[in-house]
Structure formats: C-alpha cells, structure tokens
Motif scaffolding. Structure first.
Motif, short mmCIF file in Angstrom:
data_model
loop_
_atom_site.label_atom_id
_atom_site.label_comp_id
_atom_site.label_asym_id
_atom_site.label_seq_id
_atom_site.Cartn_x
_atom_site.Cartn_y
_atom_site.Cartn_z
N GLY A 97 0.78 -1.33 0.12
CA GLY A 97 0.16 -0.10 -0.07
C GLY A 97 0.84 1.32 -0.13
N PHE A 98 1.95 1.24 0.77
CA PHE A 98 2.94 2.35 0.48
C PHE A 98 3.94 2.41 -0.46
CE2 PHE A 98 1.16 2.89 4.87
CZ PHE A 98 1.05 4.24 5.21
N GLY A 99 3.75 1.38 -1.35
CA GLY A 99 4.71 1.51 -2.27
C GLY A 99 6.28 1.16 -2.27
N VAL A 100 6.47 0.43 -1.04
CA VAL A 100 7.94 0.19 -0.52
C VAL A 100 8.39 -0.91 -1.69
CG1 VAL A 100 9.40 -0.66 1.28
CG2 VAL A 100 7.54 0.62 1.93
N ARG A 101 9.80 -0.45 -1.98
CA ARG A 101 10.39 -1.46 -2.97
C ARG A 101 11.69 -2.04 -2.89
NH1 ARG A 101 7.69 -0.73 -7.55
NH2 ARG A 101 6.17 0.97 -7.94
N THR A 102 12.30 -1.72 -1.66
CA THR A 102 13.35 -2.24 -1.42
C THR A 102 13.49 -2.87 -0.25
OG1 THR A 102 14.71 -0.45 -2.73
CG2 THR A 102 15.89 -1.80 -1.12
N ILE A 103 13.37 -4.23 -0.38
CA ILE A 103 13.04 -5.06 0.88
C ILE A 103 13.82 -6.27 0.99
CG2 ILE A 103 11.24 -6.62 1.95
CD1 ILE A 103 9.05 -4.80 0.26
N VAL A 104 14.43 -6.40 2.11
CA VAL A 104 15.31 -7.69 2.27
C VAL A 104 14.48 -8.66 3.08
CG1 VAL A 104 17.57 -8.38 3.03
CG2 VAL A 104 17.52 -6.24 1.99
N VAL A 105 14.30 -9.88 2.68
CA VAL A 105 13.55 -10.79 3.68
C VAL A 105 14.49 -11.81 3.99
CG1 VAL A 105 11.64 -12.38 3.66
CG2 VAL A 105 11.58 -10.20 2.57
N ASP A 106 14.68 -11.94 5.37
CA ASP A 106 15.62 -13.12 6.01
C ASP A 106 14.30 -13.93 6.69
OD1 ASP A 106 17.23 -14.67 7.10
OD2 ASP A 106 17.81 -13.40 8.89
N PRO A 107 14.03 -15.17 6.00
CA PRO A 107 13.14 -16.16 6.47
C PRO A 107 13.47 -16.80 7.62
CG PRO A 107 14.21 -16.93 4.36
CD PRO A 107 14.78 -15.76 4.88
N VAL A 108 13.41 -16.03 8.86
CA VAL A 108 13.95 -16.62 10.09
C VAL A 108 12.86 -17.80 10.50
CG1 VAL A 108 14.42 -15.97 12.41
CG2 VAL A 108 15.15 -14.55 10.73
N MET A 109 13.29 -19.05 10.59
CA MET A 109 12.62 -20.04 11.12
C MET A 109 12.97 -20.63 12.65
SD MET A 109 11.91 -21.61 7.46
CE MET A 109 11.32 -20.56 6.05
N VAL A 110 14.44 -20.66 12.54
CA VAL A 110 14.99 -21.22 13.96
C VAL A 110 15.89 -20.34 14.26
CG1 VAL A 110 15.97 -23.31 14.63
CG2 VAL A 110 14.26 -23.74 12.84
N ALA A 111 16.25 -20.33 15.68
CA ALA A 111 17.32 -19.73 16.45
C ALA A 111 18.55 -20.23 16.26
CB ALA A 111 16.85 -19.07 17.63
N THR A 112 19.60 -19.86 16.67
CA THR A 112 21.00 -20.41 16.64
C THR A 112 20.96 -21.45 17.56
OG1 THR A 112 22.14 -18.31 16.03
CG2 THR A 112 23.35 -20.03 16.98
N SER A 113 20.15 -21.56 18.53
CA SER A 113 20.05 -22.46 19.69
C SER A 113 19.27 -23.59 19.20
CB SER A 113 19.35 -21.77 20.93
OG SER A 113 18.14 -21.45 20.63
N GLY A 114 18.40 -23.70 17.92
CA GLY A 114 17.64 -24.79 17.70
C GLY A 114 16.18 -24.33 17.92
N ASP A 115 15.86 -23.38 18.58
CA ASP A 115 14.53 -22.97 18.96
C ASP A 115 13.78 -22.61 17.81
OD1 ASP A 115 14.48 -23.45 22.09
OD2 ASP A 115 16.11 -22.19 21.97
N GLY A 213 22.62 -14.32 10.96
CA GLY A 213 21.81 -14.03 9.84
C GLY A 213 20.83 -12.59 9.92
N CYS A 214 20.63 -12.36 11.10
CA CYS A 214 19.97 -11.00 11.20
C CYS A 214 20.76 -9.91 10.84
CB CYS A 214 19.59 -10.66 12.65
SG CYS A 214 18.40 -12.13 13.36
N THR A 215 22.22 -10.04 11.33
CA THR A 215 23.25 -9.14 11.24
C THR A 215 23.38 -8.87 9.42
OG1 THR A 215 24.33 -9.12 13.26
CG2 THR A 215 25.69 -8.55 11.53
N LEU A 216 23.78 -10.17 8.92
CA LEU A 216 24.06 -10.03 7.51
C LEU A 216 22.84 -9.24 6.45
CD1 LEU A 216 26.00 -10.93 5.26
CD2 LEU A 216 24.61 -12.98 5.09
N SER A 217 21.53 -9.80 6.80
CA SER A 217 20.55 -9.16 6.22
C SER A 217 20.38 -7.69 6.62
CB SER A 217 19.07 -9.98 6.41
OG SER A 217 19.08 -9.86 7.96
#
Length: 268
Positions: A97-115, A213-217
C-alpha cells in the motif's frame, strides 16, 4: 537540512540483545544509517535459547508500520522474524500500500540455539504474500530446505536451491553456506541464470555466532539504502559480518552462543 539514510527493521525482539531487532539496529547504526523498528514478537531469550515468545497483535504491527511509513519513510526495509501468518499478511499488504520497493527478507525460522521461531502455518503465508515482494531473500541452508520442502546438505544442493528459488520468486536469492562443513563459508547470490556470484569467506572458529543471519541481512539493507548495487551491498555486508565475528570471538557473554561484535570498528 541533512537527511538520514533510513533502514526499517521488521522483526522480533531478542531480550539477550544478540539477534532480532537489537542486532538489526546495532548493525544499521554501525554502518552509518538511521534505524527504525516494527516489533512483531517479544522473545524471552539469552545465549542458551528461547524460553518464551509473545506475538504482537497483527493490528498493532500494522499500526507501528503505518506510523513509520506515513511520516518518516524508509530507504530500505529488512524483515526478519514474523512468527504468525496474520502478521505476514498485514505486513505484505501495508508495504504494498505504501509502495515500498527495497525489501530484504531473512526467512527466520529457527534460532541459533535450535528453538523454532516460525509457526508451521506461517510458512505458506510467507511464500505466498511476502517473498514475492522481496528485492533479495537470504535463507540459510535449512531455511532454503524448508522453502523447497527437501533436505539440503551439500554445496551442490545449495547451488540447486538458489536456482530453484530464483525461478520461483522475482527477486534475487542469497543462499548462505554457514551450515556446510567446508573450510570456507561460501554464500551464493543468484540474480538470474546468467548472473550468479559466489562469496567465499574463511570460516571463523567461534561459539559467538548468535544473530549472524540478522546481522547480514540488516547490513545488506543498509547497503541498498545507501544506493549500492545488490552485489556491492552483499559484499559490504559479508565484510562487515566477518569483522564482527572475528572481533566477537575474543569475548564471553553468557554461557551459550554469544553475539558478534557489532561495533568492532567503533569501540576501543
């Protein structure tokens, strides 16, 4: 008047400070950008793992996002932990809706700890509503395997996964090789069948890898916000993360997976 280079992170809060919103804001600040945030979930978390997740109501996620976009605006958006399908849908609708075009998606599913950080029913919502909007998607090998519904174990698997995801989504794909056991940690940026770029990096022996992963993205988003090409943004992000891992290896914080050192170039 001067203007800030604005990077918005949409993600979960990490009470331990090593990943999520906290890592994102540290990263974009270290790289000279102004960080904004939309919090999608609260986690009770430390270096040993995640003991609880409290999801933010989707309507309030939307309210945060609209508040930022209607007044301050953004040069780039990084999206991390989303947790629930309703949150994914409302974010996708609002960004569109706001026309945002530059988007980085890090599909976070599991923490480093395995959670586990993403509900099973949210995966389909992620594929349907959000990934098609991304400028670049940055899965690690297990996350790419979930998106493709097959196990990925080798560098050949990584190459094929990047190509398969690249055919499914309009944006670029950066499949990260940190989960392989090679001497180098090699990421593959798939832009098109004719443009695929390898980013090999010497593997750093450290337990302090929480939030990589958070840091890189976030670093990629900062580069894109500054006007870098995607290749330049990924290269800058890899260099920054390597420095943060190397500096962070000398520290101990907590009793598990400690964080990288986001401000290694600033702190004395």
């Amino acid at each position: 008047m001067k203007t800030y280079t604005r990077v918005l992170t949409i993600a979960g809060s990490d009470s331990g400070g090593g990943a999520g919103i906290q890592a994102d804001l540290k990263t974009v600040s270290a790289l000279g950008c102004y960080g904004l945030s939309v919090i999608t979930a609260l986690t009770a978390q430390n270096t040993l793992g995640v003991s609880g997740i409290h999801s933010v109501p989707p309507a309030f996620v939307a309210e945060q996002l609209k508040s930022v976009l209607s007044d301050i605006g953004v040069n780039a958006v990084k999206i991390g932990m989303l947790h629930a399908p309703d949150i994914i849908r409302v974010i996708a609708d609002t960004l569109t809706g706001f026309g945002v075009r530059t988007i980085v998606v890090d599909p976070v599913m599991v923490a480093t700890s395995g959670d586990k950080l993403l509900q099973d029913e949210a995966i389909d919502a992620l594929k349907t509503h959000l990934l098609p909007l991304a400028t670049v998607i940055t899965p690690n090998l297990p996350e790419a395997g979930v998106l493709l519904n097959r196990p990925l174990n080798t560098f050949t698997d990584l190459q094929q996964a990047a190509a398969d995801l690249g055919r499914q989504y309009p944006g670029a794909i950066l499949v990260k090789g940190g989960h392989l056991h090679d001497a180098e940690s090699t990421d593959l940026l798939y832009i098109s069948p004719d443009e695929q770029i390898l980013f090999p990096t010497k593997r750093i022996d450290t337990p302090n890898s929480h939030g990589t992963g958070c840091t890189l993205s976030s670093a990629i988003a900062a580069g894109l916000a500054k006007g870098f090409s995607l290749r330049e943004a990924v290269n800058q992000a890899k260099t920054y993360l390597t420095g943060a891992l190397q500096a962070g290896a000398a520290y101990q914080l907590g009793h598990g997976h400690g964080p990288v050192h986001h401000f290694f170039s600033i702190w004395q």
